[in-house]
Design a protein around this motif. Structure first.
Motif, PDB file in Angstrom:
ATOM      1  N   ASP A  15      21.876  48.462  20.956  1.00  0.00           N
ATOM      2  CA  ASP A  15      20.983  47.605  21.725  1.00  0.00           C
ATOM      3  C   ASP A  15      20.746  46.334  20.931  1.00  0.00           C
ATOM      4  N   PRO A  16      21.750  45.434  20.864  1.00  0.00           N
ATOM      5  CA  PRO A  16      21.736  44.370  19.882  1.00  0.00           C
ATOM      6  C   PRO A  16      20.744  43.277  20.200  1.00  0.00           C
ATOM      7  N   VAL A  17      20.533  42.478  19.193  1.00  0.00           N
ATOM      8  CA  VAL A  17      19.680  41.313  19.349  1.00  0.00           C
ATOM      9  C   VAL A  17      20.505  40.211  19.998  1.00  0.00           C
ATOM     10  N   VAL A  18      19.979  39.596  21.035  1.00  0.00           N
ATOM     11  CA  VAL A  18      20.732  38.585  21.755  1.00  0.00           C
ATOM     12  C   VAL A  18      20.546  37.237  21.064  1.00  0.00           C
ATOM     13  N   THR A  19      21.569  36.763  20.380  1.00  0.00           N
ATOM     14  CA  THR A  19      21.547  35.444  19.757  1.00  0.00           C
ATOM     15  C   THR A  19      22.870  34.766  20.066  1.00  0.00           C
ATOM     16  N   THR A  20      23.046  33.581  19.571  1.00  0.00           N
ATOM     17  CA  THR A  20      24.299  32.864  19.791  1.00  0.00           C
ATOM     18  C   THR A  20      24.921  32.450  18.477  1.00  0.00           C
ATOM     19  N   LYS A  21      24.672  33.235  17.421  1.00  0.00           N
ATOM     20  CA  LYS A  21      25.165  32.880  16.098  1.00  0.00           C
ATOM     21  C   LYS A  21      26.685  32.900  16.043  1.00  0.00           C
ATOM     22  N   GLN A  22      27.351  33.771  16.860  1.00  0.00           N
ATOM     23  CA  GLN A  22      28.776  33.919  16.752  1.00  0.00           C
ATOM     24  C   GLN A  22      29.496  32.604  17.034  1.00  0.00           C
ATOM     25  N   SER A  23      28.976  31.833  17.963  1.00  0.00           N
ATOM     26  CA  SER A  23      29.652  30.592  18.315  1.00  0.00           C
ATOM     27  C   SER A  23      28.938  29.363  17.784  1.00  0.00           C
ATOM     28  N   ARG A  24      27.795  29.561  17.120  1.00  0.00           N
ATOM     29  CA  ARG A  24      27.014  28.433  16.650  1.00  0.00           C
ATOM     30  C   ARG A  24      27.801  27.591  15.661  1.00  0.00           C
ATOM     31  N   SER A  25      28.579  28.263  14.804  1.00  0.00           N
ATOM     32  CA  SER A  25      29.329  27.541  13.784  1.00  0.00           C
ATOM     33  C   SER A  25      30.544  26.829  14.357  1.00  0.00           C
ATOM     34  N   THR A  26      30.891  27.099  15.616  1.00  0.00           N
ATOM     35  CA  THR A  26      32.107  26.540  16.185  1.00  0.00           C
ATOM     36  C   THR A  26      31.829  25.439  17.186  1.00  0.00           C
ATOM     37  N   ARG A  27      30.579  25.072  17.384  1.00  0.00           N
ATOM     38  CA  ARG A  27      30.256  24.115  18.427  1.00  0.00           C
ATOM     39  C   ARG A  27      30.711  22.701  18.082  1.00  0.00           C
ATOM     40  N   LYS A  28      30.948  22.451  16.800  1.00  0.00           N
ATOM     41  CA  LYS A  28      31.381  21.123  16.420  1.00  0.00           C
ATOM     42  C   LYS A  28      32.781  20.834  16.965  1.00  0.00           C
ATOM     43  N   SER A  29      33.601  21.878  17.116  1.00  0.00           N
ATOM     44  CA  SER A  29      34.948  21.699  17.605  1.00  0.00           C
ATOM     45  C   SER A  29      34.952  21.639  19.122  1.00  0.00           C
ATOM     46  N   LYS A  30      35.730  20.694  19.657  1.00  0.00           N
ATOM     47  CA  LYS A  30      35.826  20.572  21.105  1.00  0.00           C
ATOM     48  C   LYS A  30      36.860  21.527  21.684  1.00  0.00           C
ATOM     49  N   THR A 425      17.254  51.699  13.483  1.00  0.00           N
ATOM     50  CA  THR A 425      17.989  50.650  14.174  1.00  0.00           C
ATOM     51  C   THR A 425      17.080  50.038  15.241  1.00  0.00           C
ATOM     52  N   PRO A 426      17.394  48.852  15.754  1.00  0.00           N
ATOM     53  CA  PRO A 426      16.585  48.276  16.832  1.00  0.00           C
ATOM     54  C   PRO A 426      16.466  49.206  18.045  1.00  0.00           C
ATOM     55  N   LYS A 427      17.522  49.920  18.367  1.00  0.00           N
ATOM     56  CA  LYS A 427      17.460  50.833  19.509  1.00  0.00           C
ATOM     57  C   LYS A 427      16.498  51.988  19.237  1.00  0.00           C
ATOM     58  N   GLN A 428      16.558  52.568  18.051  1.00  0.00           N
ATOM     59  CA  GLN A 428      15.644  53.655  17.702  1.00  0.00           C
ATOM     60  C   GLN A 428      14.202  53.166  17.675  1.00  0.00           C
ATOM     61  N   MET A 429      13.995  51.953  17.173  1.00  0.00           N
ATOM     62  CA  MET A 429      12.648  51.398  17.132  1.00  0.00           C
ATOM     63  C   MET A 429      12.100  51.212  18.536  1.00  0.00           C
ATOM     64  N   LYS A 430      12.920  50.725  19.438  1.00  0.00           N
ATOM     65  CA  LYS A 430      12.494  50.559  20.831  1.00  0.00           C
ATOM     66  C   LYS A 430      12.145  51.906  21.448  1.00  0.00           C
ATOM     67  N   THR A 431      12.953  52.919  21.174  1.00  0.00           N
ATOM     68  CA  THR A 431      12.693  54.258  21.699  1.00  0.00           C
ATOM     69  C   THR A 431      11.340  54.781  21.240  1.00  0.00           C
ATOM     70  N   LEU A 432      11.002  54.563  19.970  1.00  0.00           N
ATOM     71  CA  LEU A 432       9.735  55.066  19.432  1.00  0.00           C
ATOM     72  C   LEU A 432       8.536  54.302  19.981  1.00  0.00           C
TER      73      LEU A 432
END
Length: 497
Positions: A15-30, A425-432
């Motif tokens: 149950d991941p954290v929704v961010t945009t870090k994966q593509s954040r470093s690539t935005r400089k390239s067109k 994990t975030p999922k276990q924390m949410k469950t509790l």
């Protein structure tokens, strides 16, 4: 390729954290990048298919084969594999697969990227000592082939070279890729913070010129033993509700909590002084500033969720138990204390344990017994017999529960302590946390520097997750305890070792 240690890592969080870090470093390239996904990424986070923004994805046949091989079972790994297969089934339609498939998120919005599947036999040029039958090497061969194809295409079309990047949770896989000159990176979307030092502390020192810059048009009044200040100024937008602020520069120090913060106007409320013996909680008084802040949160009935972080010996468990016992036995605000924790051993596992659920959890609850001994020793009335009777009464109102049997339960009017929460994990924390019913208070304790769960880091821990997500809610509070109070030996060891 999914290795045995990757299987554990894939189960760490679905149950991941929704961010945009994966593509954040690539935005400089067109130019759009082409990300080749390893199997462990999909089994770690099935929704990773939708996390790469405008960039395209490529799935080798080896990845699909491994996904199919791990879909059977009841573990989180198997569940994630099945969910990833369902997402792929929705995406793969009768369109021309070779031209790429449009990625559609579950809410019906069109994603900018496309998904490509391997539709031809690929024999990449790898060194002869790389075993051709190994799935890892097959995926590396695909990445090498795609990289060469993109370079050739850019020459023919006289355009920029499209970068091909391998995304894998397998460290050794990434090392091998870089040794071959292939770009490779980790999957970052499961991390709340890149640096744990940036985590919200819940405590903020006021600048020296605070009253000069915020004192204009200030309003002040008293109510129910507390003094309130309504201030305006440049610091207000940075404040969070239930964040503690202090000013120790004057003759009389100020310790307050932010009750409201909106539209450049904040309301500060002075605190109850739990360092004084007259305000002791089950015989315990706060020994430092942060412990005083923590007790103000724990004793406040308007706060439903409290997180306490700190190194070993800062008093997290002792404060939570003392506040819980006071409100269960003296104030009758809650019916009982429920305590749970993750059963992750530091060393070798001791094997199966006999007895009931509570008896099985007893070896993991040494901290509970140690703190009960301290709290019981503070009661000097009644002599030895009185202390024994008090201990029996206290023990009867504390229930120890296992995490394995939490799903589906609802705790009504309970004081729920989640110890060693950094191993969740975030999922276990949410469950509790979602087990809390009306009148229940949840207290999470932990130290993100002492994570024992394999493959869980400070940035991806469930404790880090909830601290970051709950910091702006009006019924939640957080304090990072800074000073150890266990002993001078424990403090020195925590600092230098």
């Amino acid at each position: 390729m999914l290795k045995p240690y990757d299987v554990e890592q894939a189960a760490a969080d679905s149950d991941p954290v929704v961010t945009t870090k994966q593509s954040r470093s690539t935005r400089k390239s067109k130019v759009k990048k082409l990300f080749v996904l390893d199997t462990n990424v999909l089994m770690h986070d099935p929704t990773s298919l939708f996390r790469f923004d405008e960039h395209d994805l490529y799935l080798p046949i080896a990845t699909l084969e491994e996904l199919d091989a791990h879909k059977r079972g009841l573990s989180d790994v198997s569940r994630n594999a099945r969910q990833a297969s369902r997402f792929l089934d929705e995406i793969v339609t009768g369109d021309d697969i070779s031209r790429g498939l449009a990625l559609k998120t579950r809410d019906g919005q069109q994603a900018k990227g496309r998904l490509f599947l391997q539709t031809e036999a690929i024999n990449g040029d790898l060194p002869s000592n790389f075993a051709s039958g190994k799935t890892d090497n097959q995926i590396l061969a695909v990445v090498r082939f795609l990289q060469e194809r993109e370079e050739l295409r850019s020459k023919q079309e006289r355009s920029l070279v499209r970068e091909v990047v391998l995304v894998s949770k397998d460290i050794n896989m990434r090392i091998k890729a870089r040794a071959l000159g292939l770009p490779a990176e980790d999957y970052f979307n499961d991390k709340v913070l890149e640096d744990a030092d940036l985590l919200y502390t819940g405590v903020r020192p006021l600048p020296r010129d605070f009253w000069n810059s915020h004192g204009k048009d200030m309003e002040s009044w008293k109510k129910e033993g507390h003094t309130y200040y309504r201030v305006r100024g440049p610091l207000v937008p940075k404040l969070h509700v239930n964040e503690f602020v202090y000013d120790e520069t004057g003759e009389r120090p100020l310790y307050a909590v932010v009750k409201e913060a909106a539209n450049r106007v904040a309301v500060l409320e002075t605190l109850r002084d739990y360092t004084h013996a007259k305000n002791s909680v089950w015989g315990i008084t706060a020994r430092n500033r942060e412990q005083n802040f923590a007790l103000n949160l724990l004793m406040n009935p308007a706060i439903d969720f409290v997180t306490l972080l700190g190194q070993a010996g800062t008093g997290k468990t002792l404060l939570a138990l003392a506040a819980g016992l006071t409100q269960v036995l003296d104030e009758k605000r809650y019916s009982e204390i429920i305590m749970t924790r993750v059963t992750v051993p530091i060393g070798e596992d001791i094997g199966f344990l006999p007895g009931t659920e509570e008896e099985k959890m007893t070896p993991w609850m040494g901290a509970l017994e140690d703190n009960l001994d301290i709290l019981n020793a503070t009661d000097e009335s009644g002599g030895e017999w009185g202390r024994a009777a008090t201990r029996d009464l206290v023990r009867s109102r504390i229930k120890v529960k296992s995490l394995n049997f939490m799903r589906g339960r609802t705790f009504v009017n309970k004081w729920l302590i989640i110890d060693e929460a950094q191993n969740l994990t975030p999922k276990q924390m949410k469950t509790l946390i979602t087990r809390a019913g009306p009148g229940t208070k949840v207290v999470c304790l932990g130290n993100v520097a002492q994570i024992d769960t394999p493959y869980l880091t400070e940035g991806s821990s469930g404790l880090t997750y909830v601290v970051d997500r709950m910091k702006d809610w009006g019924h939640a509070g957080h304090v990072t305890l800074a000073r150890g109070e266990r002993s001078r030996l424990a403090d020195h060891a925590a600092e230098v070792l």
